[in-house]
Design a protein around this motif. Structure first.
Motif, PDB file in Angstrom:
ATOM      1  N   GLY A  47       0.867  -0.653  -0.026  1.00 47.86           N
ATOM      2  CA  GLY A  47      -0.118   0.293   0.272  1.00 47.86           C
ATOM      3  C   GLY A  47       0.439   1.326   0.077  1.00 47.86           C
ATOM      4  N   CYS A  48       0.405   2.061  -0.202  1.00 43.71           N
ATOM      5  CA  CYS A  48       1.326   3.580  -0.236  1.00 43.71           C
ATOM      6  C   CYS A  48       0.081   5.027   0.112  1.00 43.71           C
ATOM      7  N   PRO A  49       0.714   5.240   0.294  1.00 45.91           N
ATOM      8  CA  PRO A  49       0.395   7.087   0.758  1.00 45.91           C
ATOM      9  C   PRO A  49      -0.723   7.945   0.020  1.00 45.91           C
ATOM     10  N   ALA A  50       0.301   7.827  -1.129  1.00 43.52           N
ATOM     11  CA  ALA A  50      -0.073   8.827  -2.165  1.00 43.52           C
ATOM     12  C   ALA A  50      -1.196   8.639  -3.207  1.00 43.52           C
ATOM     13  N   HIS A  51      -1.396   9.647  -3.633  1.00 45.22           N
ATOM     14  CA  HIS A  51      -2.822   9.669  -4.462  1.00 45.22           C
ATOM     15  C   HIS A  51      -2.863   9.473  -6.419  1.00 45.22           C
ATOM     16  N   CYS A  52      -2.264   8.876  -6.136  1.00 49.03           N
ATOM     17  CA  CYS A  52      -2.378   8.497  -7.999  1.00 49.03           C
ATOM     18  C   CYS A  52      -3.117   8.043  -9.402  1.00 49.03           C
ATOM     19  N   GLN A  53      -3.809   9.284  -9.697  1.00 45.82           N
ATOM     20  CA  GLN A  53      -4.512   8.904 -10.285  1.00 45.82           C
ATOM     21  C   GLN A  53      -4.767   7.772 -11.708  1.00 45.82           C
ATOM     22  N   TYR A  54      -3.693   7.454 -11.438  1.00 46.52           N
ATOM     23  CA  TYR A  54      -3.621   5.865 -11.934  1.00 46.52           C
ATOM     24  C   TYR A  54      -2.592   4.749 -11.796  1.00 46.52           C
ATOM     25  N   CYS A  55      -2.879   4.695 -10.314  1.00 46.09           N
ATOM     26  CA  CYS A  55      -2.080   4.210  -9.360  1.00 46.09           C
ATOM     27  C   CYS A  55      -2.213   2.356 -10.222  1.00 46.09           C
ATOM     28  N   TYR A  56      -0.834   1.804  -9.966  1.00 46.85           N
ATOM     29  CA  TYR A  56      -1.036   1.060 -10.393  1.00 46.85           C
ATOM     30  C   TYR A  56      -0.911  -0.805  -9.284  1.00 46.85           C
ATOM     31  N   LEU A  57      -1.328   0.285  -7.837  1.00 50.52           N
ATOM     32  CA  LEU A  57      -2.571  -0.897  -7.195  1.00 50.52           C
ATOM     33  C   LEU A  57      -3.236  -1.414  -6.990  1.00 50.52           C
ATOM     34  N   ALA A  58      -4.435  -0.013  -7.801  1.00 54.04           N
ATOM     35  CA  ALA A  58      -5.459  -0.285  -7.759  1.00 54.04           C
ATOM     36  C   ALA A  58      -5.952  -1.280  -8.559  1.00 54.04           C
ATOM     37  N   THR A  90      10.490   5.065  -7.253  1.00 54.22           N
ATOM     38  CA  THR A  90      10.043   6.174  -6.078  1.00 54.22           C
ATOM     39  C   THR A  90       9.747   6.801  -6.742  1.00 54.22           C
ATOM     40  N   LYS A  91       8.247   8.055  -6.498  1.00 51.36           N
ATOM     41  CA  LYS A  91       7.941   9.531  -6.038  1.00 51.36           C
ATOM     42  C   LYS A  91       8.487   9.983  -5.062  1.00 51.36           C
ATOM     43  N   TYR A  92       8.877   9.471  -4.427  1.00 51.27           N
ATOM     44  CA  TYR A  92       9.352  10.393  -3.253  1.00 51.27           C
ATOM     45  C   TYR A  92      11.024  10.891  -3.497  1.00 51.27           C
TER      46      TYR A  92
END
Ligand code: SF4
Length: 356
Positions: A93-104, A189-191
């Motif tokens: 899981g990840c706290p970011a909010h990417c609208q294309y998130c791979y985890l979805a 990462t995106k951080y």
């Protein structure tokens, strides 16, 4: 301005996690970071994370960190082509909010972030896989990377590092443990919070890739570090002797894409021009979605402007018959040849690992 690191609104710690030293350290880190609501649970089951509706459930889950013990099924390394030989999860899981998130669509239930408290046990599992694997181990193109372990399949480990310390433990383990053969830890990462990593005894055995994109794709990446800050972080790590990389993903043919991706590569070239012995790779991943990921993402981000139009895509079937919607073949060909040429021209030092 650099964005502040993630601060969960509440931390849930299972009983078994609280008994482990790493679990206790996570609790201490969370308290020191300013989390006020740290709940030590009586058992190992997390309470329901469902709230009133899908949006409320999403918001509640995304602001929660659960500290749990990874069960054996989650600890077992899995093959993960085309990135690495094995997947090694320190969290999920990840706290970011990417609208294309791979985890979805790939993780079930509300998108809570789970940090694993039994990190030592997870890292001990690496030994049995050294010298095995079909992506880098023993291959002509990538055999020199050794046995590769990817830690960012189901999370962004750097985004949690200030709360968990798990990534530092993994980098130190990879850098100092005698595995009996060459090993590489990898994450993307995106951080940008790389300060705690700079002085670790990494011994060149961890490759840190930054997920970067065209400027107009950045608006889909809520809660992450700005792309310019990721590039600056890549420079810091490269100067600290880390092998680094770019995960250009998800590539999208947005308006002006050639100019925007060229500007990105120029920025990376400028940031790395004076890095001695730069070891830089690139991985190129085009945007795709599945029926399931589209459904989940539209539930999370109902007003997204992200293009997920089946009519504009080609269907690709995966190994088990699962459908993915990818760009049509002529678009893929055009983008691929442009990217290969642009990288050769603008970042000649970079080694392209794959296009997909
Ligand atoms: S950073 Fe990666 S895992 Fe996290 S929300 Fe964005 S795409 Fe998903």
């Amino acid at each position: 301005m650099t964005r502040s690191p993630w601060l969960p609104k509440r931390v849930l710690v299972t009983r078994s996690a609280a008994e482990l030293p790493h679990g206790q350290r996570i609790v201490e880190r969370c308290a020191a970071a300013g989390v006020e609501d740290v709940q030590l649970l009586r058992g190992d089951r997390l309470p329901s994370l469902q709230a009133g509706d899908e949006r409320a459930t999403y918001a509640l889950a995304k602001s929660t960190l659960a500290v749990v013990v990874a069960p054996p099924s989650k600890r077992r390394p899995q093959p993960i082509p085309p990135s690495a030989d094995w997947r090694l999860d320190l969290a999920e899981g990840c706290p970011a909010h990417c609208q294309y998130c791979y985890l979805a669509g790939s993780l079930g239930g509300p998108p809570v972030t789970r940090a694993y408290a039994n990190v030592e046990e997870i890292l001990d599992g690496m030994d049995a896989h050294v010298g095995r694997g079909g992506v880098t181990s023993g291959t002509v193109e990538r055999g020199h990377e050794g046995t590769t372990f990817e830690t960012s399949c189901y999370t962004d480990p750097l985004g949690l590092e200030h709360l968990t310390g798990s990534l530092s433990a993994a980098i130190t383990h990879a850098g100092t443990h005698d595995f009996g053969g060459p090993v590489q830890l990898r994450f993307t990462t995106k951080y940008d919070g790389v300060a705690p990593l700079l002085d670790l005894p990494h011994h060149g055995r961890t490759r840190v890739r930054f997920s970067v994109n065209a400027a107009s794709v950045e608006r889909f990446e809520g809660g992450t570090a700005r792309i310019a800050d990721r590039v600056a972080a890549l420079r810091s790590l490269a100067l600290a002797g880390y092998p680094v990389g770019l995960t250009v993903a998800p590539i999208m043919p947005v308006e002006g894409w050639r100019e925007e991706y060229a500007a990105l590569f120029d920025a990376v070239a400028a940031a790395t021009a004076d890095v001695p012995d730069l070891d830089l790779t690139t991985e190129l991943i085009t945007h795709r979605f599945t029926p399931k990921s589209k459904e989940v993402l539209l539930g999370w981000y109902p007003r997204t402007k992200l293009e997920m139009d089946e009519d504009l895509r080609r269907q690709k079937r995966g190994k088990y018959g699962a459908v993915k919607h990818v760009y049509p073949t002529p678009v893929m060909h055009e983008m691929r040849s442009w990217f290969e040429q642009a990288l050769a021209d603008r970042l000649p030092a970079a080694r392209l690992l794959y296009w997909t």
